[in-house]
Design an enzyme around this catalytic site. Structure first.
Site: not given
Lengths: 495, 483
Positions: A77, A157, A181
């Protein structure tokens, strides 16, 4: 094909020298090349570095001193700082930022031999539940509704991480969870994700959103893969004062424990008004599976749950407003010149931050302001203590809780965009775990009528991820979830 | 008599409280491992934490916390076993995080007290409200480029102790004495070097004025005053300014002001309306600071003897006056020097020599107590030579000057220069006889009752003996021969 293997299978295949790390990595890089343009799951692919890491992994495997993740290709990420590799947090303001250091979590993965395929797209500064707020464009879910070609969101997210794992263009991925997330995109994408206990993974080198809530964790094909990844990611870090100085258990072993004799709580407050009947039905089915596997199902109450979302949207923006003050154009990242210091700040931040980030910085600044602090921030902290107390109380009588992960399946890109509150409601079931710091895992349990994955969430006691994995693995075994997204490695151009 | 300022409407009382920022002596910064040496080249002592790079986290420096606790103990203050770090949010180019990590609601040290001594010999207690730890900011440099400012982050993140006093101070003298005393305690403790020129000790001075018996009136804060003299001046000029405002029919506005030592005035910096809303909240990157009582007790047991205790001991043990003891204990090194001289000797004589000839020689030569013009051992030997009558007091001063000049020991100088005192009664008698013979009129006057002339005879005999006569023997011989 190689990309169909789970992490555990790939690891065993590498060790048995059935294929090399270079072959596995090349398979993933080829899959990325084919699939990523449809998904935008990666904002940066580091193929050359990945091949070099694969060569090193093969050498280590040949020598016999390979780490537990040697040769395993992962997506990272873009919130994790990676040394020498651009790290944007999904924001314009960090578009030119190349960290001179490696986050502790990614350093742990490298230590164990993992290969980094590239950086995964995400909502800007991890603020979002749809991956629509990324400065580098939205991520498209690899899933579509039956008979409906509209592009869906992967959740957020960590939407890039979840989409990449689901579409088999990464074997696993790092993610972070501040209000859901990890778990919500895992649920939307039909994969497993765990937000471990706050303090389990170091936050050092992870771009901060809300420091008291942020926690790193993995998303993976299945529960065991998530357990293997978490074991490498976790561990005490003296560079993070909030990191827990505790040994890291063998989470994968816990997946095989079973649930016989465990007491599983069902919090009645999670039966929200307007929750789709099929989610309610899936929840009941999950509880039934656990009962059949020998667990006892117990109704419990978490009376302060209803305040969770409201308090979260005070605490998280408050911390964010302060954490994001450092993006000022002075020392690193994007800079838009101005006539004086104030206009340098204003220009840099106006151009650098997207609308959602600006909104949360404004909310956070407001709730911390003189005259409002007591009514908002202080009160939210008191409610937060009560939410934790709710969990502490029920964990005296139950070993884990099972709830739906999200109140809906994936929605279409552009839906829920008119009113931020509608979007925020997506976090309703996931936020309490962040507010209280407890671990939470999402495991795919079934499909809705339109063929979209739905996840169940397992919550556990602080630092008892082992029980969470045990319950998650039991649900996984019973659910037998084998559905695959239309867009994935090897699925062909039509998807 | 209490200090007041006479205005056109009568006397005004001055009310002062101080916030002193003291840079903690520590190898590394409050939350990072970067070094803290003064005067290093710009941006050479900066970690990614100090520069607030993405994902960087503060880790408290245990030694800085210990230093704050030591200081609290030295200020007779309550040590809070649980304290907390908060963020003070504001934007500035030399504040990389966009917030300063400080302690707002729960400081590490609570109330304490400092005793100050004034010129008239009186003492007064000044209350300490609190001491908290915080990060220093970097430095903006505005004079290196016509349109740009430069930023030096060497100081960014350095540990500061903010020591807040109660508004107990009532005069410029008290304000000066308070800063001096605080500095002395900090230096004894080794928690701050007290160097005001380098900025490691800076004071914000809160001043208000009032008529006798009134409640407090509005105060102004005078920022960043960097010497004891300036603190005293700032109190005075700010009090005068406020009195003029009140007496002119105006109202003093609460504001932050700057002291300009060149013009001897304070100037408005920002008004209350412009004051920042710092949006304090607990720093979520840091856990509360929890101290063990046993650890605090250990620090307490290891504290050095502090100025007040040392002064009391010097008075009791050496029979020194309060004033002399106070002068000798102001600096730990001076006290140590004195004790080196006084040990096993007449302490009052030792004190006189240290505060008299020795201090004078130090000032004259520009040397320091750490690098003294004469060592404590050598000064002690000089005192021994007087005590055993090898030399008298007058010669001792000559020998001392030679020691400063040449660095040689006193015994060597006495031998080289033949300064040994004459105790031979034959030689003394001869000198006395010669002086009596040469001054028949004075002898007659003395014998007719002018006792004061005795000193004239002593002086002339000593002169004849080049100053080396044993004073007691000279006196005795003169008494005998003059009748």
């Amino acid at each position: 094909m190689l990309t169909d293997l789970t992490l555990a299978e790939a690891r065993d295949g590498l060790r048995a020298r059935k294929f090399s790390a270079v072959e596995l990595t090349d398979a993933y890089l080829a899959a990325i090349e084919a699939v990523n343009p449809k998904l935008n799951a990666y904002v940066l692919v580091t193929g050359e570095a990945a091949r070099a890491q694969a060569l090193a992994a093969d050498a280590a495997l040949a020598r016999g001193d390979a780490g537990p993740l040697a040769g395993i290709p992962l997506a990272i990420k873009d919130l994790f700082c990676t040394q020498g590799v651009r790290t944007t947090a999904g924001s314009r303001i960090l578009e030119p930022f190349i960290p001179p250091y490696e986050s502790t979590v990614t350093a742990n993965l490298l230590r164990d031999g993992a290969i980094f395929l590239g950086k995964a797209n995400m909502d800007e500064f991890a603020m979002g539940s749809s991956n629509m707020t990324s400065a580098f464009g939205p991520v498209t879910s690899p899933w579509t509704r039956r008979g409906d070609n509209r592009a869906l969101v992967p959740g957020g997210s960590s939407g890039g991480s979840a989409a990449a794992v689901s579409a088999r263009i990464a074997l696993g991925a790092t993610a972070t969870d501040t209000g859901g997330s990890i778990r919500q995109p895992a649920s939307f994408c039909g994969i497993t994700g765990i937000k471990p206990t706050y303090g389990r993974c170091s936050r050092w080198g992870v771009v901060a959103f809300a420091s008291s809530l942020d926690q790193a964790g993995p998303v993976a094909r299945n529960v065991e893969d998530a357990a293997i990844l978490l074991r490498s990611m976790a561990g005490f870090d003296p560079k993070d004062s909030t990191s827990a100085d505790l040994p890291v258990p063998d989470f994968a072993a816990a997946c095989r424990r079973g649930v016989k004799g465990l007491r599983i709580g069902v919090p009645k407050e999670y039966r929200s008004e307007g929750m789709p009947a099929e989610i309610e039905a899936l929840w009941q089915q999950g509880l039934g599976w656990l009962r059949e596997a020998g667990a006892e199902i117990v109704d419990v109450s978490l009376p302060h749950t209803k305040y969770g979302l409201a308090t979260y949207y005070i605490v998280a923006p408050a911390e964010a407003s302060s954490n994001l003050a450092r993006y000022d154009g002075v020392r690193f990242g994007a800079r838009t010149a101005g006539e004086d210091l104030a206009s340098l700040y204003e220009n840099t931040r106006a151009e650098g931050f997207g609308a959602e980030v600006r909104r949360r910085v404004l909310i956070g600044t407001y709730v911390l302001s003189a005259g409002y602090y007591d009514a908002y921030y202080l009160k939210a902290q008191k409610v937060r203590a009560l939410i934790l107390k709710d969990f502490t109380d029920v964990f005296r009588t139950v070993d884990a809780l099972v709830t739906p992960t999200a109140p809906s399946a994936a929605f279409a890109q552009g839906e829920k965009m008119d009113d931020p509150i509608t979007m925020y409601l997506n976090d309703i079931f996931t936020v309490p775990a962040n507010m209280s710091g407890i671990p939470g895992l999402s495991v795919p349990a079934g499909l809705d009528a339109q063929g979209l994955p739905l996840g169940l969430q397992v919550l556990g006691r602080p630092f008892d991820e082992e029980t969470v994995f045990a319950v998650g693995a039991a649900l996984e075994r019973a659910a037998g979830f084998t559905a695959l997204p239309g867009i994935r490695a090897g699925a062909g151009a039509g998807g | 008599m209490a200090y007041t300022i006479e205005g056109s409407t009568g006397p005004w009382e001055v009310v002062v409280g101080l916030e002193v920022h003291a840079q903690v002596i520590s190898q590394s910064k409050l939350f990072s491992g970067a070094a803290t040496a003064y005067g290093a080249s710009p941006n050479s002592q900066v970690s990614f934490v100090d520069a607030a790079f993405p994902g960087m986290l503060p880790v408290p420096n245990r030694e800085a916390i210990a230093q704050a606790v030591r200081t609290g103990l030295g200020l007779n203050a309550q040590i809070n076993l649980v304290s907390r770090f908060d963020r003070k949010n504001y934007f500035y180019a030399d504040l990389p995080q966009g917030y300063q990590i400080s302690q707002f609601e729960h400081p590490i040290v609570g109330t304490g007290v400092v005793e100050i001594e004034l010129a008239d010999g009186s003492t007064k207690e000044v209350g300490i409200t609190r001491l908290h730890l915080e990060q220093d900011a970097g430095k903006s440099v505005h004079d290196q480029h016509p349109t740009k400012s430069f930023i030096d982050l060497n100081r960014s993140g350095v540990a500061l102790m903010e020591i807040v006093s109660e508004p107990d101070i009532r005069s410029p003298e008290e304000a000066g004495a308070y800063v001096k005393k605080l500095r002395s305690i900090l230096r004894y403790l080794g928690t701050c070097d007290g160097n005001m020129e380098e900025g490691s000790l800076r004071a914000d001075v809160n001043v208000s004025v009032r008529k006798a018996g009134e409640a407090y009136r509005t105060r102004c804060e005078v920022k960043n005053v960097n010497s004891v003299r300036f603190v005293m001046q700032a109190v005075e000029v700010e009090a005068l300014r406020q009195i003029a405002v009140w007496e002119g029919g105006g109202e003093v506005q609460q504001e932050t002001r700057l002291f300009d030592p060149n013009r001897g005035e304070t100037r408005s910096m920002r008004s209350k309306e412009d004051a920042h809303d710092y949006r304090y909240f607990p720093d979520p990157d840091l856990l509360p600071v929890v101290l063990e009582q046993g650890w605090v007790d250990g620090l307490k047991a290891a504290l050095p003897e502090l100025p007040d205790a040392k002064q009391a001991r010097f008075m009791a043990e050496y029979g020194l006056s309060r004033y002399d003891a106070g002068v000798l204990v102001a600096e730990q090194a001076t006290a140590l020097f004195f004790e080196g001289v006084a040990k096993g000797r007449d302490a009052k004589i030792a004190a006189n020599w240290v505060t008299g000839d020795f201090f004078a020689a130090m000032n004259r030569t520009g040397r320091t107590i750490e690098d003294p013009p004469v060592s404590a051992a050598a000064l002690g030997q000089l005192l021994d030579l007087m005590a055993d009558s090898t030399i008298n007091g007058k010669i001792a001063k000559e020998v001392f000057e030679a020691m400063v000049e040449t660095g040689k020991g006193p015994a060597a100088i006495v031998d080289e220069r033949g300064l040994r005192q004459v105790t031979d009664t034959g030689a003394i008698d001869a000198a006395v006889d010669a002086v009596i013979a040469a001054n028949p009129e004075k002898v007659a006057e003395y014998r007719s009752g002018k006792d004061k002339l005795f000193g004239f005879f002593v002086g002339n005999v000593m002169k004849a003996m080049a100053g080396k006569g044993n004073p007691a023997l000279v006196n005795a011989a003169l008494k005998a021969k003059l009748g």
